[in-house]
Write an enzyme that holds these catalytic residues in place. Structure first.
Site, PDB file in Angstrom:
ATOM      1  N   ARG A  17       0.850  -1.214   0.000  1.00 22.86           N
ATOM      2  CA  ARG A  17       0.000   0.000   0.000  1.00 22.86           C
ATOM      3  C   ARG A  17       0.879   1.256   0.000  1.00 22.86           C
ATOM      4  O   ARG A  17       1.027   1.914  -1.029  1.00 22.86           O
ATOM      5  CB  ARG A  17      -0.946  -0.032   1.215  1.00 22.86           C
ATOM      6  CG  ARG A  17      -2.098   0.965   1.095  1.00 22.86           C
ATOM      7  CD  ARG A  17      -1.725   2.380   1.461  1.00 22.86           C
ATOM      8  NE  ARG A  17      -1.266   2.520   2.845  1.00 22.86           N
ATOM      9  CZ  ARG A  17      -0.730   3.646   3.321  1.00 22.86           C
ATOM     10  NH1 ARG A  17      -0.565   4.702   2.555  1.00 22.86           N
ATOM     11  NH2 ARG A  17      -0.305   3.693   4.580  1.00 22.86           N
ATOM     12  N   ASP A  18       1.476   1.604   1.113  1.00 23.56           N
ATOM     13  CA  ASP A  18       2.264   2.848   1.186  1.00 23.56           C
ATOM     14  C   ASP A  18       3.410   2.800   0.175  1.00 23.56           C
ATOM     15  O   ASP A  18       3.730   3.810  -0.470  1.00 23.56           O
ATOM     16  CB  ASP A  18       2.817   3.020   2.613  1.00 23.56           C
ATOM     17  CG  ASP A  18       3.099   4.466   2.980  1.00 23.56           C
ATOM     18  OD1 ASP A  18       3.464   5.245   2.085  1.00 23.56           O
ATOM     19  OD2 ASP A  18       2.967   4.822   4.162  1.00 23.56           O
ATOM     20  N   HIS A 209       4.025   4.582  12.812  1.00 19.69           N
ATOM     21  CA  HIS A 209       4.266   4.543  11.367  1.00 19.69           C
ATOM     22  C   HIS A 209       5.277   5.646  11.035  1.00 19.69           C
ATOM     23  O   HIS A 209       4.933   6.819  11.035  1.00 19.69           O
ATOM     24  CB  HIS A 209       2.918   4.774  10.664  1.00 19.69           C
ATOM     25  CG  HIS A 209       2.962   4.844   9.172  1.00 19.69           C
ATOM     26  ND1 HIS A 209       2.492   3.831   8.368  1.00 19.69           N
ATOM     27  CD2 HIS A 209       3.377   5.816   8.323  1.00 19.69           C
ATOM     28  CE1 HIS A 209       2.617   4.178   7.090  1.00 19.69           C
ATOM     29  NE2 HIS A 209       3.149   5.382   7.031  1.00 19.69           N
ATOM     30  N   HIS A 211       8.365   7.362   8.644  1.00 20.17           N
ATOM     31  CA  HIS A 211       9.078   7.480   7.362  1.00 20.17           C
ATOM     32  C   HIS A 211      10.505   7.920   7.652  1.00 20.17           C
ATOM     33  O   HIS A 211      10.764   8.626   8.623  1.00 20.17           O
ATOM     34  CB  HIS A 211       8.365   8.474   6.438  1.00 20.17           C
ATOM     35  CG  HIS A 211       7.153   7.873   5.803  1.00 20.17           C
ATOM     36  ND1 HIS A 211       7.141   7.422   4.501  1.00 20.17           N
ATOM     37  CD2 HIS A 211       5.909   7.631   6.296  1.00 20.17           C
ATOM     38  CE1 HIS A 211       5.936   6.925   4.216  1.00 20.17           C
ATOM     39  NE2 HIS A 211       5.170   7.031   5.287  1.00 20.17           N
ATOM     40  N   CYS A 242       3.687   9.580   0.707  1.00 21.08           N
ATOM     41  CA  CYS A 242       2.372  10.133   0.374  1.00 21.08           C
ATOM     42  C   CYS A 242       2.520  11.073  -0.820  1.00 21.08           C
ATOM     43  O   CYS A 242       3.252  12.065  -0.729  1.00 21.08           O
ATOM     44  CB  CYS A 242       1.800  10.884   1.575  1.00 21.08           C
ATOM     45  SG  CYS A 242       0.281  11.769   1.157  1.00 21.08           S
ATOM     46  N   ASN A 251       8.977   4.746   3.709  1.00 27.07           N
ATOM     47  CA  ASN A 251       8.769   4.235   5.061  1.00 27.07           C
ATOM     48  C   ASN A 251      10.099   3.735   5.606  1.00 27.07           C
ATOM     49  O   ASN A 251      11.039   3.481   4.852  1.00 27.07           O
ATOM     50  CB  ASN A 251       7.815   3.024   5.020  1.00 27.07           C
ATOM     51  CG  ASN A 251       6.398   3.400   4.694  1.00 27.07           C
ATOM     52  OD1 ASN A 251       6.027   3.508   3.532  1.00 27.07           O
ATOM     53  ND2 ASN A 251       5.593   3.600   5.717  1.00 27.07           N
TER      54      ASN A 251
HETATM   55  N1  COA Z   1     -13.017   4.616  -4.095  1.00 26.78           N
HETATM   56  C1  COA Z   1     -13.229   4.840  -5.420  1.00 26.78           C
HETATM   57  N2  COA Z   1     -13.728   5.962  -5.925  1.00 26.78           N
HETATM   58  C2  COA Z   1     -14.058   6.924  -5.050  1.00 26.78           C
HETATM   59  C3  COA Z   1     -13.858   6.767  -3.671  1.00 26.78           C
HETATM   60  C4  COA Z   1     -13.307   5.562  -3.193  1.00 26.78           C
HETATM   61  N3  COA Z   1     -13.090   5.350  -1.909  1.00 26.78           N
HETATM   62  N4  COA Z   1     -14.286   7.900  -3.066  1.00 26.78           N
HETATM   63  C5  COA Z   1     -14.701   8.729  -4.022  1.00 26.78           C
HETATM   64  N5  COA Z   1     -14.569   8.137  -5.228  1.00 26.78           N
HETATM   65  C6  COA Z   1     -14.913   8.680  -6.536  1.00 26.78           C
HETATM   66  C7  COA Z   1     -16.322   9.208  -6.603  1.00 26.78           C
HETATM   67  O1  COA Z   1     -17.204   8.184  -6.904  1.00 26.78           O
HETATM   68  C8  COA Z   1     -16.227  10.217  -7.717  1.00 26.78           C
HETATM   69  O2  COA Z   1     -16.181   9.530  -8.959  1.00 26.78           O
HETATM   70  P1  COA Z   1     -16.704  10.198 -10.318  1.00 26.78           P
HETATM   71  O3  COA Z   1     -15.813  11.390 -10.565  1.00 26.78           O
HETATM   72  O4  COA Z   1     -16.513   9.112 -11.316  1.00 26.78           O
HETATM   73  O5  COA Z   1     -18.124  10.592 -10.036  1.00 26.78           O
HETATM   74  C9  COA Z   1     -14.841  10.813  -7.501  1.00 26.78           C
HETATM   75  O6  COA Z   1     -14.092   9.824  -6.810  1.00 26.78           O
HETATM   76  C10 COA Z   1     -14.870  12.086  -6.682  1.00 26.78           C
HETATM   77  O7  COA Z   1     -15.595  11.843  -5.480  1.00 26.78           O
HETATM   78  P2  COA Z   1     -15.582  12.847  -4.269  1.00 26.78           P
HETATM   79  O8  COA Z   1     -16.360  12.264  -3.156  1.00 26.78           O
HETATM   80  O9  COA Z   1     -15.982  14.229  -4.765  1.00 26.78           O
HETATM   81  O10 COA Z   1     -14.076  12.816  -3.861  1.00 26.78           O
HETATM   82  P3  COA Z   1     -12.940  13.921  -3.961  1.00 26.78           P
HETATM   83  O11 COA Z   1     -12.548  14.168  -5.359  1.00 26.78           O
HETATM   84  O12 COA Z   1     -13.309  15.080  -3.110  1.00 26.78           O
HETATM   85  O13 COA Z   1     -11.746  13.089  -3.246  1.00 26.78           O
HETATM   86  C11 COA Z   1     -11.173  11.305  -1.783  1.00 26.78           C
HETATM   87  C12 COA Z   1     -11.891  12.621  -1.935  1.00 26.78           C
HETATM   88  C13 COA Z   1     -11.032  11.020  -0.290  1.00 26.78           C
HETATM   89  C14 COA Z   1     -11.988  10.197  -2.445  1.00 26.78           C
HETATM   90  C15 COA Z   1      -9.769  11.388  -2.454  1.00 26.78           C
HETATM   91  O14 COA Z   1      -9.137  12.570  -2.073  1.00 26.78           O
HETATM   92  C16 COA Z   1      -8.907  10.221  -2.095  1.00 26.78           C
HETATM   93  O15 COA Z   1      -9.177   9.120  -2.502  1.00 26.78           O
HETATM   94  N6  COA Z   1      -7.827  10.452  -1.329  1.00 26.78           N
HETATM   95  C17 COA Z   1      -6.938   9.418  -0.875  1.00 26.78           C
HETATM   96  C18 COA Z   1      -5.503   9.815  -1.108  1.00 26.78           C
HETATM   97  C19 COA Z   1      -4.560   8.744  -0.611  1.00 26.78           C
HETATM   98  O16 COA Z   1      -4.787   7.561  -0.730  1.00 26.78           O
HETATM   99  N7  COA Z   1      -3.409   9.193  -0.067  1.00 26.78           N
HETATM  100  C20 COA Z   1      -2.380   8.322   0.413  1.00 26.78           C
HETATM  101  C21 COA Z   1      -2.756   7.510   1.584  1.00 26.78           C
HETATM  102  S1  COA Z   1      -2.765   8.394   3.081  1.00 26.78           S
HETATM  103 ZN    ZN Z   2       3.114   6.474   5.224  1.00 28.60          ZN
END
Ligand code: COA
Ligand code: ZN
Length: 308
Positions: A17-18, A209, A211, A242, A251
């Protein structure tokens, strides 16, 4: 022969994952599955096998469903999925993840950059996830990213971290991870905060956790261990980071950590020769060298022939 498991150090492997989330090169689903299957044989009790986040945010892990469905699960290994919201929880449960790792940053600015929402919105999402998963038997862990410092805001107030730990617990999230997202922690700070958090969380439920962004990763592990922490995330080869934190890097490296433990006499139960073999296969998989040191240097006991 180990007699006191309370002194053992539990390593949760997070490279799938990370580690992979920040890789620019696409790693084929079958290669991810093969890596996890090998890691499952190395003695880990917990592997963070992927995330269910927006595929636009983290394209490298967009195949989470196929990965979770394709891996050969070993008895006794908990396969964890990182999630940001309810949609992530729905996907992770459908893919039969054993544990959900709910992530939010202590820093508002980093949470906005990483999760595109305020901390309050993340906590609302956690509330929904707790309700959604009630009665399913799935475990919940809550991570507090940027606990020890934020690349935008700097130092994070320790009382804020303590308050978030309490909020997670009140929501019904049992496991707590304190994450040093961009390696800003130092050993004194770690020792102080871990001692405070352990007054609220049992060592069996607390994960650190780290890094290695500023080279202090393993120093921080020892400081946390001395303060009573027993569970640590680490990534094979020292991969990780990240993508929404400027300057993020790997990490702490799993095989370097396991070697440290072996050298100072802390039991981990991890098969170090297997880890070294896996770590040495990473450059071919990813197309670049990896930060871990032990795979390059070998163990202390891997002696060289005497020069003639
Ligand atoms: N899995 C898959 N798709 C997702 C989702 C999830 N958990 N959450 C939201 N989406 C999709 C929505 O369905 C939407 O799709 P569409 O454009 O096809 O309609 C799109 O993403 C936007 O949804 P929204 O709720 O408006 O999300 P956002 O654009 O504001 O983003 C997060 C919010 C949280 C979903 C996004 O920022 C994210 O996934 N961040 C994680 C980052 C990460 O993993 N960082 C490293 C680990 S710490
Ligand atoms: Zn991390």
């Amino acid at each position: 022969m180990i007699t006191d498991y309370s002194q053992a150090l539990l390593v949760q492997e997070v490279a799938p994952r990370d580690g992979l989330q920040i890789e620019p090169t696409w790693v084929e689903t079958e290669d991810k599955i093969a890596l996890i299957d090998q890691l499952s044989l190395a003695g880990f009790s917990r592997i963070e096998a992927g995330s269910f986040v927006s595929p636009k945010a983290i394209p490298a892990l967009r195949d989470g469903e196929q990965v979770f469905n394709g891996i050969q699960r070993q008895p006794g290994v908990i396969y964890v999925a990182l999630i940001p919201n309810l949609k992530g929880a729905e996907r992770a449960l459908a893919a039969e993840a054993d544990e959900l790792n709910l992530v939010m940053s202590a820093s508002q600015t980093h949470n906005l950059a990483n999760m595109r929402m305020s901390c309050e919105a993340s906590l609302t999402a956690f509330f929904e996830i707790v309700a959604f998963t009630a009665g399913t038997g799935v475990r919940l862990n809550g991570s507090i990213a940027t606990t020890f410092g934020c690349p935008f805001e700097g130092l994070i107030d320790e009382d804020r971290v303590l308050h978030l730990v309490e909020t997670y617990q009140q929501l019904g999230i049992q496991g707590i991870t304190l994450a040093d997202t961009t390696g800003m922690a130092n050993p004194r700070q770690v020792e102080r905060l871990v001692r405070r958090v352990l007054q609220q969380v049992s060592p069996a439920d607390l994960t650190l956790h780290f890094h290695n962004t500023r080279g202090l990763g393993l120093c921080n592990v020892l400081a946390a261990y001395e303060a009573g922490a027993r569970r640590f995330d680490a990534a094979l080869g020292g991969l990780g980071g990240c993508p929404f934190a400027p300057g993020a890097s790997g990490n702490i490296c799993t095989e370097d950590l396991v070697n440290l433990c072996a050298e100072v006499g802390i039991y981990t139960g991890i098969d170090l020769p297997l880890l070294l073999k896996l770590s040495r296969s990473l450059p071919a998989l990813l197309g670049h060298e990896v930060p871990g040191q032990l795979a390059k240097a070998g163990r202390n006991c891997d002696l060289h022939p005497i020069p003639t």
